[in-house]
Design a protein around this motif. Structure first.
Motif, short mmCIF file in Angstrom:
data_model
loop_
_atom_site.label_atom_id
_atom_site.label_comp_id
_atom_site.label_asym_id
_atom_site.label_seq_id
_atom_site.Cartn_x
_atom_site.Cartn_y
_atom_site.Cartn_z
N LEU A 141 0.87 -1.17 0.00
CA LEU A 141 0.00 0.00 0.00
C LEU A 141 0.91 1.22 0.00
N THR A 142 0.89 1.97 -1.10
CA THR A 142 1.78 3.10 -1.30
C THR A 142 1.05 4.39 -0.98
N LEU A 143 1.49 5.08 0.04
CA LEU A 143 0.80 6.27 0.52
C LEU A 143 1.22 7.49 -0.31
N ARG A 144 0.72 7.51 -1.52
CA ARG A 144 0.98 8.60 -2.46
C ARG A 144 -0.20 8.69 -3.43
N THR B 209 -0.15 -2.63 -12.38
CA THR B 209 -0.70 -3.48 -13.44
C THR B 209 -0.06 -4.86 -13.49
N HIS B 210 1.19 -4.98 -13.01
CA HIS B 210 1.89 -6.26 -13.05
C HIS B 210 2.47 -6.62 -11.68
N GLY B 211 1.85 -6.16 -10.63
CA GLY B 211 2.43 -6.41 -9.31
C GLY B 211 1.41 -6.41 -8.20
N THR B 212 1.88 -6.07 -6.99
CA THR B 212 1.05 -6.19 -5.80
C THR B 212 0.75 -4.84 -5.17
N ASN B 213 0.91 -3.77 -5.91
CA ASN B 213 0.86 -2.42 -5.36
C ASN B 213 -0.51 -1.76 -5.53
N ARG B 214 -0.86 -0.91 -4.55
CA ARG B 214 -2.07 -0.08 -4.63
C ARG B 214 -1.75 1.27 -4.04
N GLU C 85 -7.49 9.06 1.71
CA GLU C 85 -7.83 7.69 2.11
C GLU C 85 -7.07 7.23 3.34
N PHE C 86 -6.29 8.10 3.98
CA PHE C 86 -5.52 7.68 5.15
C PHE C 86 -6.39 7.01 6.21
N ALA C 87 -7.58 7.54 6.42
CA ALA C 87 -8.46 6.97 7.44
C ALA C 87 -8.88 5.54 7.11
N GLU C 88 -8.82 5.19 5.82
CA GLU C 88 -9.19 3.84 5.40
C GLU C 88 -8.02 2.85 5.47
N LEU C 89 -6.84 3.36 5.82
CA LEU C 89 -5.66 2.50 5.80
C LEU C 89 -5.80 1.25 6.67
N PRO C 90 -6.31 1.34 7.90
CA PRO C 90 -6.44 0.11 8.70
C PRO C 90 -7.25 -0.98 8.01
N ALA C 91 -8.36 -0.60 7.39
CA ALA C 91 -9.18 -1.59 6.69
C ALA C 91 -8.47 -2.13 5.46
N LEU C 92 -7.77 -1.27 4.74
CA LEU C 92 -7.04 -1.71 3.55
C LEU C 92 -5.92 -2.67 3.92
N VAL C 93 -5.22 -2.37 5.01
CA VAL C 93 -4.15 -3.26 5.46
C VAL C 93 -4.72 -4.60 5.91
N ALA C 94 -5.82 -4.56 6.63
CA ALA C 94 -6.43 -5.81 7.08
C ALA C 94 -6.83 -6.68 5.90
N LYS C 95 -7.37 -6.06 4.87
CA LYS C 95 -7.74 -6.79 3.66
C LYS C 95 -6.51 -7.41 3.02
N ALA D 43 -3.57 -8.08 4.41
CA ALA D 43 -2.94 -9.08 5.28
C ALA D 43 -3.72 -10.39 5.30
N SER D 44 -5.01 -10.32 4.98
CA SER D 44 -5.82 -11.54 4.96
C SER D 44 -5.68 -12.31 3.66
N GLY D 45 -4.94 -11.75 2.72
CA GLY D 45 -4.72 -12.44 1.45
C GLY D 45 -5.57 -11.96 0.31
N GLU D 46 -6.47 -11.01 0.56
CA GLU D 46 -7.26 -10.46 -0.54
C GLU D 46 -6.37 -9.56 -1.42
N PRO D 47 -6.50 -9.65 -2.74
CA PRO D 47 -5.68 -8.80 -3.61
C PRO D 47 -6.02 -7.33 -3.41
N VAL D 48 -4.99 -6.48 -3.43
CA VAL D 48 -5.20 -5.05 -3.23
C VAL D 48 -5.45 -4.32 -4.54
N ASN D 49 -5.24 -5.01 -5.66
CA ASN D 49 -5.50 -4.41 -6.97
C ASN D 49 -6.00 -5.48 -7.92
#
Length: 367
Positions: free
Chosen positions: A293-296, A306-311, A317-327, A329-335
């Motif tokens: 999760l790239t904070l930019r 497009t070819h990796g694991t980055n979002r 969206e800073f306030a949403e970071l805890p939920a995004l990290v939890a997703k 860390a649980s193995g759900e794709p971030v992109n």
């Protein structure tokens, strides 16, 4: 001397190592000049040891300062070294102040410039690195690109096709060459870290220079730590701001001193997810398969999405970071990238391809 490599900051060292090694295998005369932009033992010397880079032939020791002060000091020292050493080509890496200072100085002295990692664009001129990229590429005789989008940017800017070479990413060469050295469990034990954690690294001016932004960022990181431990090697650039905002006040936030290359990538490799604003970490997590999760609001490395694991995660969206990290860390794709996707030519052979471009007469016998 054929080539003089200019390195000044930790990302440069990682990119230069495979190029230096590939040219050395060809018996090419070369030297390494360290500008001293990163001068702390933990940010500099340990990387040379970790990566097996030769001891620098010179160290300018410029240290820190404003962009103008640092760039001026770099150009003064580089002009002296270039005049004395008379390289045929100066090889520069990435987008730090050492990169643009070397390109400017070499161009004014009529020395060839080769830019490794050319063509990356965030299209955000508020980033000092973006200015450095654009200027360096305009002055470079050889543009060595890591990805197809970088090639397209250079072409759009009018760089002649014979100056552009798609060679892949030498940072990935270094990563793949050291995979068996990234001992995540050993690092965890040495530092007394929990079995499951998120790794964080944050240092960009947009995130650490404004107290209000830092406060929001610390609140978001603490929100993450409410769910999973956060391990963060603290970059010197942001330490005072994070200390003032109370980053270390949460019991599940573990702050470390800066780590060398091997230990840092081991930390990333063992993480459930990574929170960062670093360019290189976006690339390393793509190869390691770690959610990032790239904070930019933008990235000059869209191929890691497009070819990796980055979002990307914008400031809004800073306030949403805890939920995004939890997703994540649980193995759900971030992109939406296919699982296991890897950018073309990120195969561990970029250093050899760069050497082929720079010294074609002494290229590999069996390319």
């Amino acid at each position: 001397m054929a080539f003089l490599h200019i390195v000044g900051a930790r990302p440069n060292f990682v990119k230069a190592a495979p190029v230096v090694a590939a040219l050395d295998r060809r018996g090419i005369a070369q030297q390494v000049l360290h500008t001293g932009q990163h001068y702390d033992e933990r940010m500099s010397a340990v990387f040379f040891r970790d990566l097996g880079l030769p001891r620098p032939d010179a160290d300018l020791g410029v240290g820190s300062g404003s962009h103008a002060q640092q760039t001026a000091a770099l150009m003064t020292g580089l002009e002296r070294e270039f005049t004395e050493r008379s390289p045929e080509t100066v090889i520069v890496y990435g987008d730090v102040n050492s990169t643009v200072a070397a390109a400017l100085t070499a161009a004014k002295l009529g020395i060839g410039v080769a830019h490794v990692e050319a063509g990356l664009r965030s299209f955000d001129r508020t980033m000092p690195e973006e200015v450095n990229r654009v200027v360096t590429d305009r002055l470079s005789d050889v543009c060595l690109a890591t990805s197809a989008d970088a090639v397209a940017h250079l072409a759009d800017e009018g760089v002649p096709a014979d100056r552009i070479h798609l060679v892949g990413n030498p940072m990935i060469d270094t990563l793949t060459a050291n995979l068996d050295r990234f001992d995540a469990e050993g690092l965890r034990v040495r530092h007394g870290l929990p079995a499951s954690y998120v790794a964080a690294t944050l240092h960009r001016p947009a995130n650490v220079d404004d107290p209000d932004t830092v406060a929001r960022l610390v609140a978001a990181v603490h929100g993450v730590a409410d769910r999973i431990d956060v391990v963060m090697p603290v970059h010197p650039r942001g330490r005072a701001a994070f200390d003032a905002a109370g980053l270390g006040g949460h019991p599940r936030v573990h702050l470390l001193e800066p780590l060398g290359y091997i230990d840092f990538v081991a930390l990333v490799r063992g993480a459930a997810a990574v929170v960062t604003d670093s360019g290189g970490v976006q690339e390393e997590t793509t190869i390691l398969g770690v959610p990032c999760l790239t904070l930019r609001p933008n990235t000059e490395r869209p191929v890691t999405i497009t070819h990796g694991t980055n979002r990307l995660v914008s400031r809004e969206e800073f306030a949403e970071l805890p939920a995004l990290v939890a997703k994540a860390a649980s193995g759900e794709p971030v992109n939406g990238a296919p699982a296991g996707a890897v950018p073309p030519l990120w195969d561990g052979a970029a250093g050899e391809r760069i050497a082929d471009v720079l010294s074609p007469a002494q290229g590999r016998k069996n390319p």
